[in-house]
Design a protein around this motif. Structure first.
Motif, mmCIF file in Angstrom:
data_model
loop_
_atom_site.group_PDB
_atom_site.id
_atom_site.type_symbol
_atom_site.label_atom_id
_atom_site.label_comp_id
_atom_site.label_asym_id
_atom_site.label_seq_id
_atom_site.Cartn_x
_atom_site.Cartn_y
_atom_site.Cartn_z
ATOM 1 N N TYR A 31 1.487 -7.401 -4.381
ATOM 2 C CA TYR A 31 0.081 -7.715 -4.616
ATOM 3 C C TYR A 31 -0.713 -7.418 -3.346
ATOM 4 C CZ TYR A 31 0.143 -11.893 -1.726
ATOM 5 O OH TYR A 31 0.223 -12.733 -0.655
ATOM 6 N N SER A 33 -4.623 -8.600 -1.469
ATOM 7 C CA SER A 33 -5.743 -9.540 -1.524
ATOM 8 C C SER A 33 -6.575 -9.381 -0.258
ATOM 9 C CB SER A 33 -5.237 -10.980 -1.654
ATOM 10 O OG SER A 33 -4.515 -11.354 -0.499
ATOM 11 N N CYS A 71 -1.205 -7.256 2.013
ATOM 12 C CA CYS A 71 -0.436 -6.521 1.018
ATOM 13 C C CYS A 71 0.998 -7.026 1.146
ATOM 14 C CB CYS A 71 -0.530 -5.017 1.274
ATOM 15 S SG CYS A 71 0.127 -4.022 -0.079
ATOM 16 N N ASP A 96 -9.699 -12.244 -4.288
ATOM 17 C CA ASP A 96 -9.535 -10.933 -4.933
ATOM 18 C C ASP A 96 -8.068 -10.508 -4.983
ATOM 19 O OD1 ASP A 96 -12.303 -10.833 -5.210
ATOM 20 O OD2 ASP A 96 -12.566 -9.681 -3.364
ATOM 21 N N GLN A 98 -4.834 -9.093 -6.412
ATOM 22 C CA GLN A 98 -4.599 -8.071 -7.419
ATOM 23 C C GLN A 98 -3.131 -7.671 -7.407
ATOM 24 O OE1 GLN A 98 -7.128 -4.654 -6.886
ATOM 25 N NE2 GLN A 98 -5.894 -3.398 -8.220
ATOM 26 N N LEU A 100 -0.285 -5.254 -7.826
ATOM 27 C CA LEU A 100 -0.225 -3.796 -7.785
ATOM 28 C C LEU A 100 0.990 -3.245 -8.518
ATOM 29 C CD1 LEU A 100 -1.235 -3.185 -4.050
ATOM 30 C CD2 LEU A 100 -2.710 -3.160 -6.083
ATOM 31 N N GLY A 133 -12.851 0.288 -2.424
ATOM 32 C CA GLY A 133 -12.123 -0.052 -3.646
ATOM 33 C C GLY A 133 -10.868 0.739 -3.943
ATOM 34 N N LEU A 135 -7.906 -0.108 -3.803
ATOM 35 C CA LEU A 135 -6.902 -0.910 -4.503
ATOM 36 C C LEU A 135 -7.048 -0.816 -6.020
ATOM 37 C CD1 LEU A 135 -6.774 -4.072 -2.242
ATOM 38 C CD2 LEU A 135 -5.177 -2.149 -2.318
ATOM 39 N N GLN A 136 -8.232 -0.479 -6.488
ATOM 40 C CA GLN A 136 -8.453 -0.318 -7.930
ATOM 41 C C GLN A 136 -7.765 0.931 -8.470
ATOM 42 O OE1 GLN A 136 -9.960 -2.778 -9.584
ATOM 43 N NE2 GLN A 136 -10.225 -3.787 -7.605
ATOM 44 N N HIS A 137 -7.363 1.837 -7.571
ATOM 45 C CA HIS A 137 -6.800 3.123 -7.978
ATOM 46 C C HIS A 137 -5.342 3.305 -7.572
ATOM 47 C CE1 HIS A 137 -10.893 4.129 -9.001
ATOM 48 N NE2 HIS A 137 -11.256 3.763 -7.779
ATOM 49 N N THR A 139 -1.554 3.220 -7.931
ATOM 50 C CA THR A 139 -0.603 3.135 -9.039
ATOM 51 C C THR A 139 0.563 2.232 -8.642
ATOM 52 O OG1 THR A 139 0.750 5.012 -8.330
ATOM 53 C CG2 THR A 139 -1.172 5.497 -9.756
#
Length: 158
Positions: A31, A33, A71, A96, A98, A100, A133, A135-137, A139
């Motif tokens: 993940y 954050s 991370c 935030d 996320q 991964l 951003g 982290l939004q992409h 994979t």
């Protein structure tokens, strides 16, 4: 000749990329954050508590961090990894959060580390990329490759 097939999306790292201390099934979770009020004192507390709890729960891993991003790679028994991640989700020292990547693994990447801590590597993401951003992409295989590469840098025998 033996052929190894690597499927990182759901089955975790290739066998030849990980080491193991235990023979029970392993899961991993990655993940990222954003730290909330990042300080060295907070980081030291996180690492101290993580090392203690992770040792007790048969979890190993690594935390890559700097003032704008955490991370983390966790690996161990599924129940314990999920329980640890649930605690992380409720920790107010970061926002935030996320996930991964997650999946199963046959061996550990960080078998000698209850929680390895390092700064974010220059080959990862710049502060600008994080702010924009990235982290939004990312994979699942990108996220996993970061920790496979990191584990090889810290352990010359992998």
């Amino acid at each position: 000749m033996r052929t190894l097939t690597c499927v990182t999306k759901h089955n975790g790292p290739c066998e030849n990329q990980m080491r193991s201390k235990v023979s029970k099934p392993l899961n991993y979770l990655i993940y990222a954050s954003k730290p909330f009020g990042f300080s060295q004192k907070d980081l030291d507390e996180i690492l101290l508590k993580s090392k203690y709890n992770n040792t007790a729960n048969d979890i190993t891993g690594a935390l890559l961090c700097r003032h704008d991003i955490y991370c983390q790679f966790l690996e161990g028994p599924e129940k314990e990894v999920n329980m640890t991640y649930s605690k992380i989700l409720s920790d107010d020292r970061h926002v935030d959060i996320q996930m991964l990547s997650s999946g199963s693994a046959t061996k550990r990447l960080f078998s000698n580390w209850a929680m390895r801590d390092d700064p974010i590597k220059s080959w990862m993401w710049t502060r600008e990329e994080v702010d924009n951003g990235i982290l939004q992409h990312v994979t699942q295989s990108d996220a996993l490759e970061i920790f496979v590469k990191h584990s090889k840098e810290i352990d010359q025998f992998l």
